[in-house]
Design a protein around this motif. Structure first.
Motif, PDB file in Angstrom:
ATOM      1  N   ASN A  29       0.845  -1.190   0.000  1.00  0.00           N
ATOM      2  CA  ASN A  29       0.000   0.000   0.000  1.00  0.00           C
ATOM      3  C   ASN A  29       0.884   1.244   0.000  1.00  0.00           C
ATOM      4  O   ASN A  29       1.706   1.421   0.898  1.00  0.00           O
ATOM      5  CB  ASN A  29      -0.919   0.014   1.221  1.00  0.00           C
ATOM      6  N   CYS A  54      -3.849  -1.566  -7.274  1.00  0.00           N
ATOM      7  CA  CYS A  54      -5.078  -0.821  -7.518  1.00  0.00           C
ATOM      8  C   CYS A  54      -4.797   0.670  -7.335  1.00  0.00           C
ATOM      9  O   CYS A  54      -4.242   1.072  -6.319  1.00  0.00           O
ATOM     10  CB  CYS A  54      -6.142  -1.293  -6.530  1.00  0.00           C
ATOM     11  N   CYS A 105      -8.363  -4.565  -5.855  1.00  0.00           N
ATOM     12  CA  CYS A 105      -7.393  -4.046  -4.882  1.00  0.00           C
ATOM     13  C   CYS A 105      -6.789  -5.149  -4.011  1.00  0.00           C
ATOM     14  O   CYS A 105      -6.188  -4.854  -2.969  1.00  0.00           O
ATOM     15  CB  CYS A 105      -8.059  -2.997  -3.994  1.00  0.00           C
ATOM     16  N   THR A 109      -2.889  -1.153  -2.803  1.00  0.00           N
ATOM     17  CA  THR A 109      -3.457   0.065  -3.365  1.00  0.00           C
ATOM     18  C   THR A 109      -2.434   1.186  -3.405  1.00  0.00           C
ATOM     19  O   THR A 109      -1.604   1.327  -2.514  1.00  0.00           O
ATOM     20  CB  THR A 109      -4.663   0.517  -2.509  1.00  0.00           C
TER      21      THR A 109
END
Length: 246
Positions: A29, A54, A105, A109
């Motif tokens: 992330n 994502c 996702c 992300t």
């Protein structure tokens, strides 16, 4: 019979979402942030293509709601955007958090344009913690105000996909035409010079403390955003390689 089928599909979807939540610990992330016109969307797109993450753009989510023109929310958001004001925390957080559990996702992300302030940063940490996940890196794009204003005045957008171009720095292959679909590109009302100056001022006030917040966590990576798209991406990529990706 149809109701039984629908119930079965919903039950499977809920079970699958539960599995996704358990796997979130393996996610990558990334936050990419910076002032309006810094190139967050362009760089986030390039990163997502390389490591298959994502890409969640807070700006695109907001524009999608505005484009729907079907509620008081869309009207309120348009008024805020046209005035160069930031969207209230609770609205943008709800829009983003609803997307995190989607199948696209599952690997992680890239958060583009969010968080913009400390409250949103804390909320994002809580959202990820609830999913047994965490942030891997926070990329800050640094760029002078005068360069930003020059950049923004030439930005072009493909509304449906969120793809971005610039008349000078990243032009489409055909003038005012999206490279992928051939559809007409547009410019945003909030990219006028007076509005962008206001947006930069608001950004500095709200996002200024973010650097110290993420530096304290050991995940801040500062990148000079004044070069062309590819040179900035090389710097972003080199900065990301300093972190441990699973």
């Amino acid at each position: 019979m149809n109701q039984v089928i629908i119930y079965s599909v919903l039950s499977f979807s809920l079970a699958f979402t539960s599995v996704i939540r358990k796997e979130h610990l393996q996610q990558t992330n990334i936050i990419i942030y910076g002032p309006p016109g810094a190139g967050k969307g362009t760089q986030a797109n390039k990163i997502s293509e390389v490591i298959k993450l994502c890409h969640l753009s807070s700006g695109q989510l907001i524009r999608d709601v505005i484009a729907s023109n079907q509620s008081e929310l869309s009207t309120s958001l348009k008024d805020l955007v046209d005035a160069g004001e930031l969207i209230p925390d609770e609205i943008i957080t709800k829009l983003l958090s609803s997307k995190i559990d989607s199948i696209e996702c599952i690997n992680g992300t890239i958060f583009d344009g969010y968080p913009r302030n400390i409250n949103q940063s804390i909320t994002l940490d809580e959202i990820l913690n609830d999913r047994n996940s965490k942030l891997t890196a926070a990329i800050e794009l640094e760029i002078p105000d005068d360069v930003l204003i020059r950049r923004v005045s030439g930005r072009l957008f493909h509304q449906a996909s969120g793809r971005t171009y610039h008349v000078d720095f990243n032009p489409p292959k055909v003038s005012m035409t999206d490279d992928v679909t051939g559809e007409t590109l547009s410019q945003r009302d909030d990219d006028k010079p007076d509005v962008i100056r206001q947006r930069i001022s608001v950004y500095k006030e709200q996002a200024g403390p973010l650097a110290a917040f993420y530096e304290s966590k050991g995940i801040l990576r500062r990148v000079n955003g004044t070069g062309d798209v590819n040179s900035v991406f090389n710097e972003v990529w080199n900065a990301l390689e300093l972190t441990q990706f699973n």
